[in-house]
Write an enzyme that holds these catalytic residues in place. Structure first.
Site, short mmCIF file in Angstrom:
data_model
loop_
_atom_site.label_atom_id
_atom_site.label_comp_id
_atom_site.label_asym_id
_atom_site.label_seq_id
_atom_site.Cartn_x
_atom_site.Cartn_y
_atom_site.Cartn_z
N ARG A 1 -2.96 -4.59 3.38
CA ARG A 1 -1.73 -4.19 3.58
C ARG A 1 -1.18 -3.23 2.75
O ARG A 1 -0.49 -2.10 3.15
CB ARG A 1 -0.66 -5.42 3.64
N LYS B 1 11.75 -6.37 -1.92
CA LYS B 1 12.76 -5.86 -0.96
C LYS B 1 13.53 -6.77 -0.63
O LYS B 1 14.78 -6.77 -0.55
CB LYS B 1 12.24 -4.90 0.15
N ARG C 1 1.88 -18.32 3.08
CA ARG C 1 1.68 -17.48 4.17
C ARG C 1 0.21 -17.45 4.48
O ARG C 1 -0.52 -16.71 3.46
CB ARG C 1 2.59 -16.27 4.09
N ARG D 1 3.36 -16.01 -3.63
CA ARG D 1 4.62 -16.29 -2.88
C ARG D 1 4.25 -17.70 -2.35
O ARG D 1 2.95 -18.05 -1.56
CB ARG D 1 4.60 -15.21 -1.85
N ARG E 1 9.44 2.28 8.75
CA ARG E 1 8.10 2.23 8.03
C ARG E 1 7.23 3.62 8.41
O ARG E 1 6.33 3.70 7.67
CB ARG E 1 7.54 1.05 8.30
#
Length: 287
Positions: free
Chosen positions: A233, A67, A222, A178, A144
């Site tokens: 998640r 996104k 992260r 990531r 959300r």
């Protein structure tokens, strides 16, 4: 799918958003929409230069789907701010503010941040943008929940909601790959995804998004990008956020977009779906 574009600046949107949430006035949407704020808003035809367009868009999709990548590119193309609630949360986490310790516990457990906290952070960001003369927005990570969508519907008119989708196998690999440059904040991905097509499902190839040499030694991951947290998640997202897709589908605002691959494959097709043109792409093709 035609995209309706707006031209009037969203004055006092942050104030309306904060006030609507704090008063829990979800049943007074008709009153809100009859206010002068909404009476001033009119649809305008598409104009040749996309940078003249004052859009109000939302990006939906599972965590890690991309996104931020595509919303940021569209932000640059259209000249409107890209507001990512995930970035707002991380900024607050890195601050010494009163929410930092609470947010750290929530994020590390892979849980969604509460409506109260998100509305508070988003309202502050919008107020800062209004003070700088920003106009229009692309929201990333909000709403959300259906409750958040109802609140947003009560204070402004979203033009289009882009729902990004990707194969779950590719999504998990993307999340685990990531990386962030600890110095410049650049986002990269070290995963090389090569999924063979089988049983009627298309294959997918996504090349890694590697950093420039001066960032290569400064990459960090992260703390919440572990397989356990990523899967949790995604489970939470399925449970709480997918109804938002149906909310916008019923209103005729949802644009479903299945990512066919990495940025080189997906970006031109996304622009086509949104009836947009990237002049840089056209110039490269003509060269």
């Amino acid at each position: 799918m035609a995209v309706s574009l707006r031209a009037t600046r969203t004055m006092s949107f942050s104030s309306l958003l904060s006030r609507t949430f704090s008063s829990a006035s979800l049943n007074s949407q008709a009153d809100l929409k009859s206010a002068p704020f909404f009476a001033q808003r009119k649809s305008l035809p598409l104009r040749p230069d996309p940078r003249d367009r004052n859009v109000q868009w939302v990006f939906l999709g599972c965590p890690g789907v991309g996104k931020g990548t595509y919303a940021s590119r569209l932000s640059n193309l259209l000249g409107v701010p890209h507001i990512a609630t995930g970035d707002l949360v991380r900024e607050e986490l890195n601050s010494s503010g009163p929410l930092a310790s609470l947010l750290k516990e929530i994020v590390n457990q892979g849980q969604l941040v509460s409506d109260e906290i998100i509305i508070n952070l988003l309202s502050k960001r919008l107020e800062a943008g209004e003070a700088k003369g920003e106009s229009g927005f692309i929201l990333d990570g909000f709403p959300r929940t259906v409750r958040q969508a109802e609140i947003l519907e009560g204070v402004t008119d979203i033009d289009v909601v882009v729902n990004l989708k990707i194969q779950e196998e590719a999504l998990l690999a993307k999340c685990l790959g990531r990386r962030i440059c600890s110095e410049c904040g650049g986002n990269y991905n070290v995963a090389s995804i090569d999924i063979k097509g089988e049983n009627g499902k298309p294959g997918m190839y996504m090349a890694p998004l590697l950093p420039p040499p001066h960032c290569a030694s400064k990459l960090i991951q992260r703390s919440d990008d572990t397989e356990e947290v990523v899967k949790e998640r995604l489970r939470v997202y399925d449970e709480m956020s997918r109804p938002v897709e149906e909310f916008y589908h019923k209103r005729g605002k949802l644009l479903e977009f299945n990512l066919p691959g990495g940025i080189p494959e997906s970006w031109p097709k996304l622009l086509e779906a949104l009836n947009l043109e990237d002049h840089e792409i056209k110039q490269s093709a003509a060269a």
